[in-house]
Every structure is written in C-alpha cells, then in structure tokens.
Write a protein that holds these residues in place. Sequence first.
Motif, PDB file in Angstrom:
ATOM      1  N   THR A 119      -8.768   0.292  -1.102  1.00  0.00           N
ATOM      2  CA  THR A 119      -8.987   1.509  -0.315  1.00  0.00           C
ATOM      3  C   THR A 119      -7.809   2.474  -0.435  1.00  0.00           C
ATOM      4  O   THR A 119      -7.996   3.693  -0.384  1.00  0.00           O
ATOM      5  N   THR A 120      -6.599   1.932  -0.605  1.00  0.00           N
ATOM      6  CA  THR A 120      -5.423   2.792  -0.794  1.00  0.00           C
ATOM      7  C   THR A 120      -5.567   3.600  -2.077  1.00  0.00           C
ATOM      8  O   THR A 120      -5.365   4.831  -2.089  1.00  0.00           O
ATOM      9  N   SER A 169      -6.361   7.777  -2.548  1.00  0.00           N
ATOM     10  CA  SER A 169      -5.460   8.652  -3.315  1.00  0.00           C
ATOM     11  C   SER A 169      -6.202   9.430  -4.398  1.00  0.00           C
ATOM     12  O   SER A 169      -5.686  10.428  -4.904  1.00  0.00           O
ATOM     13  N   ALA A 187      -3.270   8.192   1.946  1.00  0.00           N
ATOM     14  CA  ALA A 187      -3.735   6.897   1.434  1.00  0.00           C
ATOM     15  C   ALA A 187      -3.040   5.745   2.147  1.00  0.00           C
ATOM     16  O   ALA A 187      -3.602   4.649   2.276  1.00  0.00           O
ATOM     17  N   ILE A 188      -1.816   5.967   2.622  1.00  0.00           N
ATOM     18  CA  ILE A 188      -1.078   4.926   3.344  1.00  0.00           C
ATOM     19  C   ILE A 188      -1.811   4.555   4.631  1.00  0.00           C
ATOM     20  O   ILE A 188      -1.950   3.376   4.973  1.00  0.00           O
ATOM     21  N   ALA A 193       0.517   3.986  -2.859  1.00  0.00           N
ATOM     22  CA  ALA A 193       0.104   5.343  -2.485  1.00  0.00           C
ATOM     23  C   ALA A 193       1.099   6.395  -2.964  1.00  0.00           C
ATOM     24  O   ALA A 193       0.722   7.532  -3.261  1.00  0.00           O
ATOM     25  N   GLY A 248      -4.985   2.494   3.777  1.00  0.00           N
ATOM     26  CA  GLY A 248      -4.669   1.112   3.425  1.00  0.00           C
ATOM     27  C   GLY A 248      -4.210   0.304   4.617  1.00  0.00           C
ATOM     28  O   GLY A 248      -4.604  -0.863   4.791  1.00  0.00           O
ATOM     29  N   CYS A 281       0.825  -1.210   0.000  1.00  0.00           N
ATOM     30  CA  CYS A 281       0.000   0.000   0.000  1.00  0.00           C
ATOM     31  C   CYS A 281       0.861   1.262   0.000  1.00  0.00           C
ATOM     32  O   CYS A 281       0.502   2.262  -0.641  1.00  0.00           O
ATOM     33  N   SER A 293      -7.432  -3.878   0.923  1.00  0.00           N
ATOM     34  CA  SER A 293      -6.495  -2.848   1.384  1.00  0.00           C
ATOM     35  C   SER A 293      -5.932  -2.065   0.199  1.00  0.00           C
ATOM     36  O   SER A 293      -5.797  -0.830   0.254  1.00  0.00           O
TER      37      SER A 293
END
Length: 449
Positions: A385-386, A390, A411-412, A144, A415, A140, A382
Amino acid sequence: MENSKRIIHSDEKLSISQSLFYGFQSVLACNFFLGPIVLIGAFQLDVKDAAALIAFTFLACGLATIVQSGFFLKFQVIQGMSFATLGAIISIGMKTDFATLFGALMIGSGVLIVIGVTKIFSKIVSRLIPGLVAGTVIICIGLALMPITWNSLIAIPGNPGINFLEAGVTFAAMLIFMRLGSFQSSLGRILSIGSVIYAIVLGTIVASLFGHVDLSPVGTAPWFSIPKLFPYGPPKFDLNASLVMTFILLIVLVESIGTWFTYTALSGETMDNQRIDRGVIGEGLGCLIGTLFGGMPVTSYGSNSGVLAVTKVFSRYAALGAGVIAIAMALCPKLMYLIAVIPSSVIWGIYAVICVAVVMSGLASIRVYPFSERNNLVVGVSILTTIGASLLPPQLVNSLPSLISYVLGSAIIVGALTAIILNLIIPEKEEDGISLGQIEANPAAVATK
C-alpha cells in the motif's frame, strides 16, 4: 581531549568545554540541515527563503534538545527534524500554505503533551504500535521517501545527465566514507562522525566545476540575526490537516522511543513508564516551541547513538551543549546561506543513502519476529500500500475529499495505517513455538534461539 572508556552516565556533570566539545560531535553526526533542504527542493524555495527555513529548523532543534535533555527525559538525546513527517508536510504545504501547516503542527504537538501528562501513551498507543508495527512503519518511511530522490533529480533544472552525475558522485562518496568509518581506529571515528559533511563538500566541489554553485548570497548575508515569532504569519487551523499531522507525530513518537531504548541499552540505565511519559511531554513541548519560530517537528535522532557508542559519554550536559551550538548556528544567517547554496543534486545524492539506511533500520528491527503468515501479511501488505500510494496520480488524489486527499497524499500515512489495522484485526497466536508476546517482552533473548 582524551576519550575515557568509563561510561559517563546521564546525570554526571561535564565542564562547559567538555559539554560543547561532545555536543559539537553530536551536532555533526545529526546533520540538522538535511530535513529542511529536502523541503527546500520540494517547495522550490529561493536562497533567501531556504536559508530562513534552515535557520528556523536549527533553532527548533536546539530548543527542543535543551527542553528534552534538560528538563523532561533527561537523557543525552538530540532532537532533530524527523524524516517521517516529510510526506505529510509536503502534502499539507502544497494543498494549503505554511500558516495552515504550522497550525496543524501546533495541534499535533498539543496532543502529544496531553497524552504525556495523562500517561495514556504507554497504556494505549503502545498497544496500537508494537515492535512489529513500528519496524514495518520505518520500512514504509524509507520506501515512501525513495521515489522523491529520483523524481526530484529529474525535475531539477539543467542537464539531467550532469545532475545525476553530481548526485552519483555524492552518493558514492557517502558510501565510501561510511565504510571507511566502520574501521575501529581514530581515522575511522572521524570519518564516521563527519561522513555526510565530507560527502557534501566533495559533491559541491564537483558541482562547482559545472557552474552550479553560487556563493554570492553568502557574502551579502549578515553575521547575526534575531528570530521572530510566527515568521509565516499567524497559524491557521484546519481539522483535516491537524488530524493527519497528529497521526504522523504519534508515529514519530514511536521512532523516538526506539531511540530512547537504544540509549538505555548502550548506557545500562533504565527506562520506565514514568520516564517515557516525561519524554512524551518533552517531545510535544519541543515540537510546539519549534513551531512558534517556524521550525519543523522533531524526533530523537538515532544517529547520535553512534557517537555515544564511541565516546561512552552519556551525560545529558553534552546534549545541552549540542542545543546551545544549534541555537548559535541558527542565529548566524551567513552560515545558513552557506548551507542553502548547496546544489540540490548533491543533497539528493545524500538523501538516497539516508532512504536506504531507513529501510535497513526497519528490517533490522523486525528480524526477531518469525516469518509467519500473519507477520508476512502485516509487513508485506503495508509495503504494497505504501508503494501503491506513492504511484497515485496527483490529479486523482487532489480530486478526493480533503481528509482522504491528505491521507493518500502521504504514502507514509497509508503504510502506517495499513500496518496498525492489520496488526489489530489479524489474531495473534503461537507461531513456530514463539509467541509475539514473548518477543515484545524480550526480543534479544528470542533472537538467540
């Protein structure tokens, strides 16, 4: 200096010249300047402020390396700025100011020290972030960071075509030097250790042909300067920013522990819970000391493992030598200015390769886990969603409550939180004849099945 094939262990002393020689190799391999240069591009700092941020980071890395290798973990580990913190740093820095950012870093560093002293990390946090989650988080992180490269190249002033050309040449040069460095020869080792520097030099030469390199600030910069405490002013403390940064530093800590175990695998030494807790204290203290001088948070650099695999010199005195060299470089503004004038397009070309390497490192770390429905959900959702975080419009993120805005601004974090939560709520079970517990206990053995 001849390289012996005998393994030199962590407590074996080296001469001063040997410590500095092997330490300099590690400094070259770790490329301390890449992290701050990414922030320089993100915050659009001028050359003076850029050189100062690079110097602060070098100083923090040098001090943290000496603290960790000399007094706490006592391994040949090099502390450098973690790329996992970039999202949170940019998010907090953009929403507030550097004084608030460093206040959050101080709080997060203090938390690391506390959980190291109380010995709760190995008992609690490792349960929340096992190997599958840690590897997913690394993936992730790389994903990201990838959009930053493209967006930054587009945002750079000037002709976009020329900017992409300069970045492309640097990117290609980096790949070529990396591949040449994989050959088992003296030339291969030289190319492997300095591949980033060689690619930057070549990219800068190309950029100079288009008039994108201005060396005049280097000529006027002094040779020596003494750092001062709190260069961005007294720290400010914000609860939401502190919570976000503390969470990120815990993620970074998992990254460091992975590097420590890589070290033990190469050297044949042992890593028990007591040493892990000492290392946690050392990392927290190193981050805290760095913030006093305006330095960014640090982690144990895995790139140093490549140097150790070649030299077989695992003595922590080499790391002490690296720390001394990093501090000496930080005290030379002329050198920091020389780094600061590297064109942004060249840095983003290097950064693209790093993003790829981070993603592949994460994929490699989870390869021992079965491709079961549960594991696929943890990893796949994961990643989803990352990427989703972003792509969120900044206007939407900034309109939300502060804590949510900080979280979604990185975003990190999104995730990582997804991976941790899914790993906790989806039950573990025997899958394909191999349990997750067996994998955590002995991943190498499982990988051979």
